[in-house]
Structure formats: C-alpha cells, structure tokens
Design an enzyme around this catalytic site. Sequence first.
Site, mmCIF file in Angstrom:
data_model
loop_
_atom_site.group_PDB
_atom_site.id
_atom_site.type_symbol
_atom_site.label_atom_id
_atom_site.label_comp_id
_atom_site.label_asym_id
_atom_site.label_seq_id
_atom_site.Cartn_x
_atom_site.Cartn_y
_atom_site.Cartn_z
ATOM 1 N N CYS A 93 -8.365 33.756 -98.246
ATOM 2 C CA CYS A 93 -8.548 34.055 -99.666
ATOM 3 C C CYS A 93 -8.703 35.565 -99.870
ATOM 4 O O CYS A 93 -7.710 36.281 -99.873
ATOM 5 C CB CYS A 93 -9.717 33.258 -100.245
ATOM 6 S SG CYS A 93 -9.753 33.213 -102.056
ATOM 7 N N HIS A 183 -8.428 27.571 -98.506
ATOM 8 C CA HIS A 183 -9.705 27.626 -97.784
ATOM 9 C C HIS A 183 -9.783 26.529 -96.725
ATOM 10 O O HIS A 183 -10.264 25.425 -97.002
ATOM 11 C CB HIS A 183 -10.869 27.463 -98.763
ATOM 12 C CG HIS A 183 -11.164 28.688 -99.561
ATOM 13 N ND1 HIS A 183 -11.969 29.713 -99.086
ATOM 14 C CD2 HIS A 183 -10.756 29.057 -100.800
ATOM 15 C CE1 HIS A 183 -12.051 30.664 -100.003
ATOM 16 N NE2 HIS A 183 -11.326 30.298 -101.049
ATOM 17 N N GLU A 185 -11.878 26.357 -94.444
ATOM 18 C CA GLU A 185 -13.286 26.157 -94.083
ATOM 19 C C GLU A 185 -14.040 25.262 -95.068
ATOM 20 O O GLU A 185 -15.152 24.813 -94.781
ATOM 21 C CB GLU A 185 -13.992 27.519 -93.960
ATOM 22 C CG GLU A 185 -14.413 28.180 -95.260
ATOM 23 C CD GLU A 185 -13.302 28.897 -96.002
ATOM 24 O OE1 GLU A 185 -13.628 29.761 -96.841
ATOM 25 O OE2 GLU A 185 -12.111 28.587 -95.782
#
Length: 237
Positions: A93, A183, A185
């Site tokens: 990001c 993302h 994560e």
Amino acid sequence: MSKIFILKTGAARPNITEKHGDMDQWIYQGLNSEQVEIRNVLMGDALPELSECAGAVISGSYHMVTENLDWSLQLEDWVRQAISREIPLLGICYGHQLIAKATGGDVGFHPNGVEIGTVQINKTKLAESDKLLARLPQTFSAHAIHYQSVQRLPPNAVRLAENSFEANHSFRIGRCAWGVQFHPEFNDDIMRMNVQNLKETLEQSGLNTHQLLENIQPTPTAAGVLATFAELVFEQR
C-alpha cells in the site's frame, strides 16, 4: 546475521490494535520466519544498514506518500540504494506507492476516490513468470484500502496485477523489488473494522457500507504473498 526488516510507516487505529495488534505484527506473522526485525521509521528508528539487510517489507500507513515527510523521503533514498544492490523489497500500500515514487513513478489521489473492502484482482500475463505472484490464481480476492495510487509506473517497471478500479495493483522493479497495493497482511476482521471505522466518511461519499461489509471474506491466497516473499529472500542468500 542478515534479516528481513519490517519498516513500519504507520499504525492501525486503537480499536484495531487492541484486538489484533499492529501492522508490523500482522506482517511478521505472515512472513512466517524468525529472522525478522521491526524498525518503526515513522517514530524515528534508524533505517537498517544495507549490509545486514537480507530483504525488507515496507508497511502501509495512514499518511500519504505525497506529503513528502522527512522520514518518507529518507526511506525513498534508502529504497533506491537497496534496489541498486538487488536487496529484495516488498512494499504494501503506502510502501508500494513509495517504491514507485522513489524509482520515477507518479503517485496521487485516485480520481475515483477510495478503493476499500475485499476486491477481485487479476494477474497480468507477465505475472505468470514472476517469482512472487506466479503461485496466485489468475483472479484472486484481496483486501484493499487506499485513497492514493500509482498513477504512472516507473520506467521499466513490470505491471503484475490490476482490476477495474486500480490499473497498478502490483508491479516489479528489476529482479526483486515488488509493490502490492492490496493488503496481504489483513484478515477479514481487520478489513471489517477498517470499514466500520470509516463508515460515516464512506457513506458521505456515496458508498454502501452495508454492502461493503457483506462482501468482506477471508483472503488466504493473497495472504500467502508474505510467506512467498520470505522464501524468496532466503533462497537468494
């Protein structure tokens, strides 16, 4: 001993960190490696010496790359040096946008506003032979939240993933520097809490938060990008 460094450029909202920990911890868990060290560059931690860096992951942030904050500009310079030495990098990001800006791309606010929620992303043909993304299916689900994007890729960048909203969801510079706008994560609850935290703002801009929340789902395929990156780092040593 060389390590993967997580370069933390932001922090999640307090209600999220109270339940799930912070961004750097999610990345750490995803890398699935003990040879990891976290540097909070947002709070003034020193950037790692390149000689001790096997690889690095640059996190997301609530800041914008175009703010040109001092620590961010220093990180851009560090990124250029790391790429020149072919140290593996993964930008997520904000990190994705920072790598693009550092290497000659253009970053700015997306003309269509925010992309948020669980989204469908398509690999390009060139991703089929890419070491990081080759394992992903042609179309995969991932979590996303961004107001800015890479509006023009750096010279010689290889576009690896896109969707109808975001033309540059992933790219590679050289042999081993990648950016992903999505993302890997995030889990589904973190994504859900981000939408809920922004509910009023999103609805004022015309988005249907009920529909966004309904569409959120686990994204284990996209999450695998972190472990794949760690494997690539230590294979290269």
